[in-house]
Design an enzyme around this catalytic site. Sequence first.
Site, PDB file in Angstrom:
ATOM      1  N   ASP A  21       0.829  -1.255   0.077  1.00  0.00           N
ATOM      2  CA  ASP A  21       0.246  -0.085  -0.144  1.00  0.00           C
ATOM      3  C   ASP A  21       0.842   1.151   0.171  1.00  0.00           C
ATOM      4  O   ASP A  21       2.074   1.076   0.677  1.00  0.00           O
ATOM      5  CB  ASP A  21      -0.834   0.031   1.178  1.00  0.00           C
ATOM      6  CG  ASP A  21      -1.895   0.942   1.015  1.00  0.00           C
ATOM      7  OD1 ASP A  21      -2.377   1.539   0.013  1.00  0.00           O
ATOM      8  OD2 ASP A  21      -2.692   1.537   2.169  1.00  0.00           O
ATOM      9  N   GLY A  22       0.357   2.469  -0.682  1.00  0.00           N
ATOM     10  CA  GLY A  22       0.969   3.457  -0.372  1.00  0.00           C
ATOM     11  C   GLY A  22       1.666   4.235  -2.140  1.00  0.00           C
ATOM     12  O   GLY A  22       2.410   5.102  -2.144  1.00  0.00           O
ATOM     13  N   GLY A  24       0.013   5.418  -4.560  1.00  0.00           N
ATOM     14  CA  GLY A  24      -0.431   6.499  -5.084  1.00  0.00           C
ATOM     15  C   GLY A  24      -0.074   7.758  -4.341  1.00  0.00           C
ATOM     16  O   GLY A  24       0.388   8.712  -4.916  1.00  0.00           O
ATOM     17  N   TRP A  26       2.910   7.878  -2.612  1.00  0.00           N
ATOM     18  CA  TRP A  26       4.363   8.076  -2.790  1.00  0.00           C
ATOM     19  C   TRP A  26       4.453   8.887  -4.133  1.00  0.00           C
ATOM     20  O   TRP A  26       5.366   9.685  -4.129  1.00  0.00           O
ATOM     21  CB  TRP A  26       4.696   6.576  -3.031  1.00  0.00           C
ATOM     22  CG  TRP A  26       6.528   6.733  -3.310  1.00  0.00           C
ATOM     23  CD1 TRP A  26       7.439   6.720  -2.520  1.00  0.00           C
ATOM     24  CD2 TRP A  26       6.981   6.548  -4.589  1.00  0.00           C
ATOM     25  NE1 TRP A  26       8.555   6.712  -3.183  1.00  0.00           N
ATOM     26  CE2 TRP A  26       8.259   6.525  -4.583  1.00  0.00           C
ATOM     27  CE3 TRP A  26       6.415   6.593  -5.898  1.00  0.00           C
ATOM     28  CZ2 TRP A  26       9.417   6.703  -5.610  1.00  0.00           C
ATOM     29  CZ3 TRP A  26       7.518   6.384  -7.041  1.00  0.00           C
ATOM     30  CH2 TRP A  26       8.706   6.385  -6.843  1.00  0.00           C
ATOM     31  N   ARG A  34      -0.353   8.909 -10.261  1.00  0.00           N
ATOM     32  CA  ARG A  34      -0.347   7.469  -9.456  1.00  0.00           C
ATOM     33  C   ARG A  34      -0.022   6.184 -10.477  1.00  0.00           C
ATOM     34  O   ARG A  34       0.776   5.478  -9.683  1.00  0.00           O
ATOM     35  CB  ARG A  34      -1.864   7.287  -9.165  1.00  0.00           C
ATOM     36  CG  ARG A  34      -2.594   8.334  -8.152  1.00  0.00           C
ATOM     37  CD  ARG A  34      -4.083   7.852  -7.963  1.00  0.00           C
ATOM     38  NE  ARG A  34      -4.055   6.584  -7.242  1.00  0.00           N
ATOM     39  CZ  ARG A  34      -4.087   6.371  -5.982  1.00  0.00           C
ATOM     40  NH1 ARG A  34      -3.763   7.399  -5.214  1.00  0.00           N
ATOM     41  NH2 ARG A  34      -4.229   5.311  -5.318  1.00  0.00           N
ATOM     42  N   SER A  66      -7.348  -5.255  -4.905  1.00  0.00           N
ATOM     43  CA  SER A  66      -8.638  -5.798  -4.157  1.00  0.00           C
ATOM     44  C   SER A  66      -9.837  -5.896  -4.862  1.00  0.00           C
ATOM     45  O   SER A  66      -9.890  -4.896  -5.881  1.00  0.00           O
ATOM     46  CB  SER A  66      -8.936  -5.195  -2.660  1.00  0.00           C
ATOM     47  OG  SER A  66      -9.299  -3.721  -2.947  1.00  0.00           O
ATOM     48  N   THR A  67     -10.956  -6.524  -4.361  1.00  0.00           N
ATOM     49  CA  THR A  67     -11.998  -6.470  -5.425  1.00  0.00           C
ATOM     50  C   THR A  67     -12.436  -4.956  -5.039  1.00  0.00           C
ATOM     51  O   THR A  67     -13.015  -4.458  -5.833  1.00  0.00           O
ATOM     52  CB  THR A  67     -13.072  -7.456  -4.668  1.00  0.00           C
ATOM     53  OG1 THR A  67     -12.419  -8.412  -3.965  1.00  0.00           O
ATOM     54  CG2 THR A  67     -14.236  -7.732  -5.445  1.00  0.00           C
ATOM     55  N   ASN A  69     -10.811  -2.210  -4.988  1.00  0.00           N
ATOM     56  CA  ASN A  69     -10.384  -1.432  -5.863  1.00  0.00           C
ATOM     57  C   ASN A  69     -10.666  -1.230  -7.235  1.00  0.00           C
ATOM     58  O   ASN A  69     -10.604  -0.312  -8.127  1.00  0.00           O
ATOM     59  CB  ASN A  69      -8.673  -2.020  -6.069  1.00  0.00           C
ATOM     60  CG  ASN A  69      -7.896  -1.800  -4.822  1.00  0.00           C
ATOM     61  OD1 ASN A  69      -6.877  -2.269  -4.495  1.00  0.00           O
ATOM     62  ND2 ASN A  69      -8.207  -0.669  -4.044  1.00  0.00           N
ATOM     63  N   ARG A  72     -12.310   2.098  -8.327  1.00  0.00           N
ATOM     64  CA  ARG A  72     -11.101   3.065  -8.761  1.00  0.00           C
ATOM     65  C   ARG A  72     -11.610   3.583 -10.036  1.00  0.00           C
ATOM     66  O   ARG A  72     -12.073   3.085 -11.124  1.00  0.00           O
ATOM     67  CB  ARG A  72      -9.799   2.780  -8.342  1.00  0.00           C
ATOM     68  CG  ARG A  72      -9.483   2.482  -7.036  1.00  0.00           C
ATOM     69  CD  ARG A  72      -7.820   2.296  -6.691  1.00  0.00           C
ATOM     70  NE  ARG A  72      -7.730   2.303  -5.477  1.00  0.00           N
ATOM     71  CZ  ARG A  72      -6.287   2.305  -5.041  1.00  0.00           C
ATOM     72  NH1 ARG A  72      -5.347   2.525  -5.701  1.00  0.00           N
ATOM     73  NH2 ARG A  72      -6.279   2.125  -3.644  1.00  0.00           N
ATOM     74  N   LEU A 189      -6.509  -4.607   7.698  1.00  0.00           N
ATOM     75  CA  LEU A 189      -6.180  -5.468   6.743  1.00  0.00           C
ATOM     76  C   LEU A 189      -6.922  -5.679   5.544  1.00  0.00           C
ATOM     77  O   LEU A 189      -6.502  -6.333   4.171  1.00  0.00           O
ATOM     78  CB  LEU A 189      -6.440  -6.955   7.475  1.00  0.00           C
ATOM     79  CG  LEU A 189      -5.984  -7.508   8.547  1.00  0.00           C
ATOM     80  CD1 LEU A 189      -6.238  -8.762   9.226  1.00  0.00           C
ATOM     81  CD2 LEU A 189      -4.541  -7.614   8.125  1.00  0.00           C
TER      82      LEU A 189
HETATM   83  C1  IPE Z   1      -5.437  -2.388   0.043  1.00  0.00           C
HETATM   84  O1  IPE Z   1      -5.013  -1.168  -0.263  1.00  0.00           O
HETATM   85  C2  IPE Z   1      -5.291  -3.305  -1.209  1.00  0.00           C
HETATM   86  C3  IPE Z   1      -3.964  -3.389  -1.899  1.00  0.00           C
HETATM   87  C4  IPE Z   1      -2.893  -2.991  -1.338  1.00  0.00           C
HETATM   88  C5  IPE Z   1      -4.204  -4.012  -2.950  1.00  0.00           C
HETATM   89  P1  IPE Z   1      -6.079  -0.036  -0.172  1.00  0.00           P
HETATM   90  O2  IPE Z   1      -5.373   1.159  -0.700  1.00  0.00           O
HETATM   91  O3  IPE Z   1      -6.939  -0.400  -1.271  1.00  0.00           O
HETATM   92  O4  IPE Z   1      -6.789  -0.147   1.108  1.00  0.00           O
HETATM   93  P2  IPE Z   1      -7.690   0.787   1.922  1.00  0.00           P
HETATM   94  O5  IPE Z   1      -8.971   1.123   0.771  1.00  0.00           O
HETATM   95  O6  IPE Z   1      -6.993   2.188   2.304  1.00  0.00           O
HETATM   96  O7  IPE Z   1      -8.306   0.160   3.059  1.00  0.00           O
HETATM   97  C1  IPE Z   2      -1.496   0.060  -3.327  1.00  0.00           C
HETATM   98  O1  IPE Z   2      -1.362   1.407  -3.368  1.00  0.00           O
HETATM   99  C2  IPE Z   2      -1.722  -0.645  -4.477  1.00  0.00           C
HETATM  100  C3  IPE Z   2      -3.152  -0.724  -5.015  1.00  0.00           C
HETATM  101  C4  IPE Z   2      -4.330  -0.694  -4.363  1.00  0.00           C
HETATM  102  C5  IPE Z   2      -3.407  -1.294  -6.572  1.00  0.00           C
HETATM  103  P1  IPE Z   2      -2.615   2.567  -3.365  1.00  0.00           P
HETATM  104  O2  IPE Z   2      -2.960   2.798  -4.883  1.00  0.00           O
HETATM  105  O3  IPE Z   2      -3.664   2.252  -2.467  1.00  0.00           O
HETATM  106  O4  IPE Z   2      -1.712   3.799  -2.882  1.00  0.00           O
HETATM  107  P2  IPE Z   2      -2.364   4.924  -1.885  1.00  0.00           P
HETATM  108  O5  IPE Z   2      -2.600   4.142  -0.886  1.00  0.00           O
HETATM  109  O6  IPE Z   2      -3.251   5.641  -2.640  1.00  0.00           O
HETATM  110  O7  IPE Z   2      -1.319   5.791  -1.522  1.00  0.00           O
HETATM  111 MG    MG Z   3      -4.093   2.590  -0.624  1.00  0.00          MG
END
Ligand code: IPE
Ligand code: IPE
Ligand code: MG
Length: 240
Positions: A21-22, A24, A26, A34, A66-67, A69, A72, A189
């Site tokens: 995670d992170g 985007g 970053w 992103r 994730s499902t 996601n 987005r 989680l």
């Molecule tokens: C969790 O990250 C899913 C993945 C890393 C693939 P998210 O960025 O989707 O999680 P939430 O929405 O902040 O809980």
């Molecule tokens: C995790 O990074 C990867 C995916 C969920 C695809 P994010 O895209 O959630 O990045 P942030 O949390 O927005 O920084």
């Molecule tokens: Mg995220």
Amino acid sequence: MAKNRIKGDTRIPQHIAIIMDGNGRWAKKRLMPRSFGHKMGMERMIGLMERAFDIGVPYITVYALSTENLKRPEAELNGLYDLIRNHFEKYMDRLCQKGVRLRVIGETHLLPQDVQEILRRSEKKTESYEGKGINIALCYGSRAELVRATNLAVERGEKVTEESLSSLLYTAGQPDPDLLIRTGKEVRLSNFLLWQAAYAELFFSNKMFPEFTDKDLEKAIVWFSGRARRFGKTDEQLAQ
Ligand code: IPE
Ligand code: IPE
Ligand code: MG
């Protein structure tokens, strides 16, 4: 030598699960799109998996989409699918040449057809391998996985036990994750491996995923190695 950098008496996890995670945030901090964060995240993911196998970790599960996601913006999702189209097979060929079995876990039928084909082709190349595995969680949700497993059991008319339900999950036959790492400052989680991680040690890092280094992974493993894993028992029982 890279291979032996970790302390000799370190207990090595048999299965590491990673919530990457992170990406985007970053990228945003660097005034980049992103999609750039996702590209760097993907490269970091490959580097970490290589390092983990070198250290001797046999199973790794990475949460890549994730499902949830799927809600987005389409442009972001298309960027992710393009990453798979352009890089996935090459990276997986390199990683899996050391006898690692690849599984893509999740509701992959929700992905574009051509992406599904790429994933299936990569999985197929490794299907005879045993003992070491990578699970890439794509369109994955733990609740959906549990519902799917339960329905399979119902169709078979079976009474569910912990063992039988485990054997109907995507991770069937693999050890449960004993170390779960989440980057990106969040402490949750997000619907990842809810059943399998019942006794995992949880390591949360404030670093965004693209900046989580091999050294950070090693630190997480050393931290894991120092945990007392009681599984409900007392320290005295464990000492016996
Ligand atoms: C969790 O990250 C899913 C993945 C890393 C693939 P998210 O960025 O989707 O999680 P939430 O929405 O902040 O809980
Ligand atoms: C995790 O990074 C990867 C995916 C969920 C695809 P994010 O895209 O959630 O990045 P942030 O949390 O927005 O920084
Ligand atoms: Mg995220």
